[in-house]
Design an enzyme around this catalytic site. Structure first.
Site, PDB file in Angstrom:
ATOM      1  N   GLU A  46       0.844  -1.207   0.000  1.00  0.00           N
ATOM      2  CA  GLU A  46       0.000   0.000   0.000  1.00  0.00           C
ATOM      3  C   GLU A  46       0.876   1.254   0.000  1.00  0.00           C
ATOM      4  O   GLU A  46       1.870   1.325   0.739  1.00  0.00           O
ATOM      5  CB  GLU A  46      -0.878  -0.031   1.259  1.00  0.00           C
ATOM      6  N   HIS A  47       0.473   2.209  -0.828  1.00  0.00           N
ATOM      7  CA  HIS A  47       1.236   3.455  -1.016  1.00  0.00           C
ATOM      8  C   HIS A  47       2.649   3.155  -1.515  1.00  0.00           C
ATOM      9  O   HIS A  47       3.600   3.852  -1.180  1.00  0.00           O
ATOM     10  CB  HIS A  47       1.247   4.294   0.274  1.00  0.00           C
ATOM     11  N   SER A  80     -25.971   7.360 -14.745  1.00  0.00           N
ATOM     12  CA  SER A  80     -25.645   6.230 -13.874  1.00  0.00           C
ATOM     13  C   SER A  80     -26.870   5.831 -13.067  1.00  0.00           C
ATOM     14  O   SER A  80     -27.757   6.667 -12.806  1.00  0.00           O
ATOM     15  CB  SER A  80     -24.487   6.621 -12.960  1.00  0.00           C
ATOM     16  N   GLY A 136     -16.762   5.070  -2.660  1.00  0.00           N
ATOM     17  CA  GLY A 136     -16.081   5.686  -1.522  1.00  0.00           C
ATOM     18  C   GLY A 136     -15.630   4.677  -0.482  1.00  0.00           C
ATOM     19  O   GLY A 136     -15.499   5.006   0.695  1.00  0.00           O
ATOM     20  N   GLU A 179      -8.504  10.151 -14.348  1.00  0.00           N
ATOM     21  CA  GLU A 179      -8.667  10.344 -12.900  1.00  0.00           C
ATOM     22  C   GLU A 179      -7.772  11.477 -12.394  1.00  0.00           C
ATOM     23  O   GLU A 179      -8.207  12.336 -11.632  1.00  0.00           O
ATOM     24  CB  GLU A 179      -8.382   9.033 -12.156  1.00  0.00           C
ATOM     25  N   ASP A 191      -4.893   0.650  -9.066  1.00  0.00           N
ATOM     26  CA  ASP A 191      -6.310   0.323  -9.239  1.00  0.00           C
ATOM     27  C   ASP A 191      -6.620  -0.029 -10.698  1.00  0.00           C
ATOM     28  O   ASP A 191      -7.341  -0.994 -10.979  1.00  0.00           O
ATOM     29  CB  ASP A 191      -7.193   1.507  -8.815  1.00  0.00           C
TER      30      ASP A 191
HETATM   31  C1  GLA Z   1      -5.331   4.634  -3.897  1.00  0.00           C
HETATM   32  C2  GLA Z   1      -4.631   4.998  -5.205  1.00  0.00           C
HETATM   33  C3  GLA Z   1      -3.664   3.892  -5.617  1.00  0.00           C
HETATM   34  C4  GLA Z   1      -2.703   3.561  -4.478  1.00  0.00           C
HETATM   35  C5  GLA Z   1      -3.477   3.307  -3.189  1.00  0.00           C
HETATM   36  C6  GLA Z   1      -2.574   3.094  -2.007  1.00  0.00           C
HETATM   37  O1  GLA Z   1      -6.136   3.517  -4.086  1.00  0.00           O
HETATM   38  O2  GLA Z   1      -5.587   5.202  -6.232  1.00  0.00           O
HETATM   39  O3  GLA Z   1      -2.963   4.293  -6.763  1.00  0.00           O
HETATM   40  O4  GLA Z   1      -1.746   4.558  -4.313  1.00  0.00           O
HETATM   41  O5  GLA Z   1      -4.358   4.391  -2.896  1.00  0.00           O
HETATM   42  O6  GLA Z   1      -1.848   1.924  -2.137  1.00  0.00           O
END
Ligand code: GLA
Length: 416
Positions: A46-47, A80, A136, A179, A191
């Site tokens: 993550e991150h 939508s 969300g 995005e 994502d």
């Molecule tokens: C969000 C961002 C991803 C990634 C995550 C953290 O989902 O869209 O690109 O950075 O946070 O892992």
């Protein structure tokens, strides 16, 4: 106590029928086809994506379906099922970054990004969305939307990228540009890669080093939970997103600053040299000593240790060492809470309850500041553990959470 709700995935038939019905009700004709793309959960890493690191998502069975028809002009109209009576519209000609407001920036931005890249054969379109990816919740509903549109536009305008994994990287770039530049939502690629490149029964080991080709930057890791007698429970905390304005961008900027101070192209470069050092602990400490302040040291420690945890998780899982895999989930969450500071009380509480009720490991997934947790549990225990979390939330006055069952599913595809 209320029984915790599980969100079911739309079946192929339901998704297609809903999207087509909304399309015909809104635009008065038949679409050219129906496409879909999934939400995702990131197992670990993550991150790390915007630090050229490693991550390991699976695609959810929960998908966004889009019924879409090409137009002869440059008008884009979108609707939508969340608000079936309001159609948003923009002209692609002359459109600038940030030029569309609200949710419609996401789908319309994909066509804009493809045209900006030089695919001027992409003209306008009408599109109707039906989705079961919760919004969300840190489960990438936005990537499910942008990727479904990217694949649909690829198909109706004959770009030919959707048919191969390498080709899909072009569509991923357009989805990310939409995005980042049209919707103004910072994202690092995890994502969209998950939504476009995952395979059922597998986790996608994604290596975000920019110098890698599409053939080099992913490997499919078998992820058969059922065969191991396990389940992956997802709990959407429904925590109101607090303090998230600009927090993601701040984290990102601090990582870039740290890389500059360390004299490396990305924190991945530091992570790799630390992993190769004779004494990695000492090497990590030396790297952190070179940084000027305590907050930056903690942020960097998260990124570097998290990249290593992805490697360790892949190894542990391949050996079917579920205890070790669960401990890595826990270590990831604890690092995100203490060092990266992207959790909220709801995420920490959900993780604590899952762990104390027999999960092998539990962690937040996605960007944080609200959203969802995942927990690795024995088969048949998801309902009970989700209920324990819901009971704890009720006792603490949090919003009621909701749950879903994560099974590693397929990426974006044409449905009809
Ligand atoms: C969000 C961002 C991803 C990634 C995550 C953290 O989902 O869209 O690109 O950075 O946070 O892992």
């Amino acid at each position: 106590m209320d029984t915790v709700a599980f969100i079911d995935a739309l079946t192929h038939d339901e998704g297609v029928a809903r999207a087509v019905r909304l399309f015909t009700d809104t635009f008065g004709e038949q679409p050219d086809g129906v496409w879909s793309a999934p939400g995702r959960v990131n197992l670990i890493g993550e991150h790390t994506d915007y630090n050229a690191g490693l991550c390991l998502p699976i695609a959810l069975p929960h998908r966004t379906f889009v019924a879409l028809k090409a137009r002869k002009d440059t008008t884009a109209r979108v609707v939508s099922d969340i608000s079936p009576n309001s159609v948003a519209q923009a002209d692609l000609k002359g459109l600038q970054a940030g030029g569309v407001e609200g949710w419609s920036a996401y789908p319309i931005g994909v066509a804009w990004a493809l045209r900006e890249t030089g695919f001027t054969q992409v003209q306008g379109f009408d599109a109707a969305f039906a989705s079961c990816v919760p919004l969300g919740s840190g489960l990438s509903s936005s990537a499910a939307m942008t990727c479904s549109v990217a694949l649909a536009l690829d198909d109706v305008y004959g770009l030919g990228f959707g048919a191969s994994d390498a080709g899909r990287v072009t569509l991923i770039t357009a989805a990310m540009a939409s995005e980042n530049d049209m919707a103004g939502a910072s994202t690092g690629g995890l994502d969209q890669n998950a939504s476009m490149r995952c395979i059922a029964g597998h986790a996608l080991l994604l290596d975000c080093r920019p110098e890698l080709t599409p053939l080099e930057n992913v490997s499919q890791q078998p992820f058969d939970l059922e065969g191991l007698g396990l389940e992956l429970l997802v709990v959407d905390t429904q925590a109101p997103h607090q303090l998230n304005d600009g927090q993601y961008a701040q984290r990102r900027a601090m990582c870039d600053d740290a890389a500059r101070i360390l004299g490396v192209a990305s924190l991945r470069v530091s992570a790799d040299s630390i992993a190769r050092a004779a004494d990695p602990f000492q090497a990590l400490n030396e790297t952190l000593d070179a940084l000027p302040d305590a907050t930056m040291k903690r942020r960097v420690r998260h990124v570097i240790t998290e990249i290593e945890r992805v490697r360790s998780f892949v190894h542990a899982f391949a050996q079917h060492d579920i205890v070790a895999a669960g401990q890595l989930f826990n270590a990831s969450h604890d690092s995100l809470a203490a060092d990266y500071e992207v959790t909220v009380p709801e995420l920490d509480a959900a993780v604590d309850v899952a762990r104390s009720n027999g999960a092998y490991g539990a962690r937040m997934t996605g960007g944080g500041f609200g959203g969802s947790i995942i927990a690795l549990v024995d088969r048949g225990r998801s309902q009970e553990i989700a209920q324990r979390i819901a009971d704890e939330f009720a006792a603490r006055g949090f919003h009621a959470p909701r749950a879903l069952a994560a099974v590693a599913s397929d990426s974006a595809r044409r449905e009809a």
